[in-house]
Write a protein that holds these residues in place. Sequence first.
Motif, mmCIF file in Angstrom:
data_model
loop_
_atom_site.group_PDB
_atom_site.id
_atom_site.type_symbol
_atom_site.label_atom_id
_atom_site.label_comp_id
_atom_site.label_asym_id
_atom_site.label_seq_id
_atom_site.Cartn_x
_atom_site.Cartn_y
_atom_site.Cartn_z
ATOM 1 N N ARG A 57 0.817 -1.205 0.000
ATOM 2 C CA ARG A 57 0.000 0.000 0.000
ATOM 3 C C ARG A 57 0.859 1.266 0.000
ATOM 4 O O ARG A 57 0.324 2.362 0.138
ATOM 5 N N GLY A 103 -3.818 1.100 4.655
ATOM 6 C CA GLY A 103 -3.813 -0.346 4.553
ATOM 7 C C GLY A 103 -3.911 -1.039 5.894
ATOM 8 O O GLY A 103 -3.761 -0.417 6.942
ATOM 9 N N ARG A 104 -4.187 -2.330 5.816
ATOM 10 C CA ARG A 104 -4.349 -3.110 7.041
ATOM 11 C C ARG A 104 -3.010 -3.263 7.777
ATOM 12 O O ARG A 104 -2.927 -3.113 8.987
ATOM 13 N N GLU B 197 -9.137 -5.191 1.725
ATOM 14 C CA GLU B 197 -8.064 -4.658 2.556
ATOM 15 C C GLU B 197 -8.586 -4.329 3.947
ATOM 16 O O GLU B 197 -7.938 -4.609 4.950
ATOM 17 N N GLN B 268 -1.063 -10.828 4.638
ATOM 18 C CA GLN B 268 -1.763 -9.739 5.303
ATOM 19 C C GLN B 268 -1.469 -9.812 6.808
ATOM 20 O O GLN B 268 -1.204 -10.885 7.346
#
Lengths: 268, 283, 99
Positions: A57, A103-104, B197, B268
């Motif tokens: 990101r 972003g995460r 996201e 993630q």
Amino acid sequence: MSNVLSQRGLNWLRALTAGAAEQSGYPASVRVVDAALGGQPARYIAVVPDAQNRFPRARSGEVGLLEGWSLGCALDEVIEADRDAPVKRAVVAVVDVPSQAYGRREEALGIHQALAGAVDGYARARLAGHPVIALLVGKAMSGAFLAHGYQANRIVALRDPGVMVHAMGKESAARVTLRTVDELEAFAAKVPPMAYDLDSYASLGLLWETLSVEAIETPQGDDLARVQACLEQAQADIRTNGTDLRGRLGAANRAASQRVRELLRAQW
Amino acid sequence: MSDLNALLHSRSFVELGARQRAAALLDQGSLRDLLDPFARVKSPWLEAQGIVAQADDGVVVAKGSIGGRPVVIAAIEGNFQGGSLGEVGGAKLAGALELAAEDNRNGIPTAAVLLLETGGVRLQEANLGLAAIAEVQAAIVEVRQYQPVIGVVAGPVGCFGGMSIAAGLCSHLLVTREARLGLNGPQVIEQEAGLDEYDSRDRPFIWSLTGGEQRAACGLVDAYLADEVSVIRECLLQTLEQPGEALPRSRQYARFLDLLARFDAAPQADAASVRALYQGDQA
Amino acid sequence: METLSFAFPAGLPASRRAQVGCVGSGDLEVLLEPGQAGSLNIQVVTSVNGSAERWRHLFERMFAGANPPALNVDIHDFGATPGVVRLRLEQALEEVSDV
């Protein structure tokens, strides 16, 4: 999405430092160059796009986790290097930052703290007596600008439709304020702090100088000379008039900011 | 019985408004409300946009003492426009901190306490809010050279946007379980980066990443406190008494860059992986 | 958003001022200050358009013939129900009343 990554930050950084070597040890998105400003040593810093950034990101020039902390590092180096120097070198932030990284990973790892690392560095450099100048050559958006440029003693902006200061992009701002983009634009047309154009921003009194250039994408010749001269004047002005932020107050469109301070002082 | 007694005498901090919070933390009778609602220094921008303004623009500046030490409290009212900072509220915060710095330069050891309930910049005053937040940040770093600047994020609004960066600059940061702390609001991340996201409606997910408990477990705040007036005041008393010598978190770039270099950014992130990273470092 | 004004006969000025509430969703801010003997003046700024009659009824029920203290009242309303308005006004009046 048509996403042509802006090269303005990198181009101006290279032009202003005459291609001097970049400091090693920084991520590819943070470029740090030591070069002269008006015959005196200075440090130039830009945040630039890096298509290979480990944090996806933050690949388009956003200020993310690595960028925030690395800015803090680049500024602390300067503060430490000049700790005992009678004249502190100037810092020039070349600003072309589309946003902070959304972003995460960023939220989870505490991007707010990384950006605080950058703000801390710029603010301490200023308090230590370094002239800090921001040169706006592209976008200067929201948290990204807070982290990279907004702590400067003097802010200089190039006159160009691509140079923009704002708190949030139009689509998101519309969503958060429960307005349509059309409604948002209608308000922006009559409320200067909401507007996205540089003249409206300039009317708030936060800029020290605005400059017109012929070719903003390819800095050279007269354009470059004029910008360099302006940065030298800014440096001299700071060395004469001090490193605080008082120069930002005084515009009619920011009268309340001054009045509040006067009233607070009277009641303090 | 003592548990029942404690329950009967407990007083929630989160439920208080900004002015009541300031009064509850300062020594009794010491509060002086600067630019109070009757000064009527309201936002000069909201009414032109059809939005009702509040008389103090949602920021309370209260001078007083805590444990006899001179303190200025700047408290944001989270119920007015989501605690967003516009020109006037932002100038009140920045101006109060600037005057605290001046006190210290003149030998008066004024400390600062910031009660942060804010979504960040008030978008109806966009660039003036952003400018004010830059000035708040500058002043925090300046006051911090002399005396503690203690941030308190109690909830329920939390602390977001440019003011989360300001929280990150405080010498000490206190949170409760009702607090959230993060740069970008969930809606904005979803808007900018997409639902995969960040799902702004998935509240457990958001709390797991940005809630007070997680921030405390990751060492991104200094104390994780019960929602109880006396507990928060006691923590302020202790912090002012013994601020400690630790390097402010915002100066720890070397440590954080080292940690980030070790973090696998390909998958993630989740709450557990971030805790493991930051707790591994503390162990 | 609209701005409304109301006036009622009143007694002697209140001796204090008071502020209660907040311009938050479903709530309002009320500021009371001592006024000129004999008059209670109320100014309402509200986010709800077309609500003048509702405010008039509410104030009449509270103040008409009740000999309230002389006050200047500022109300900043963000969509409060009549019940909440009345509660806030009573809170504020209690704060300025001489015990």
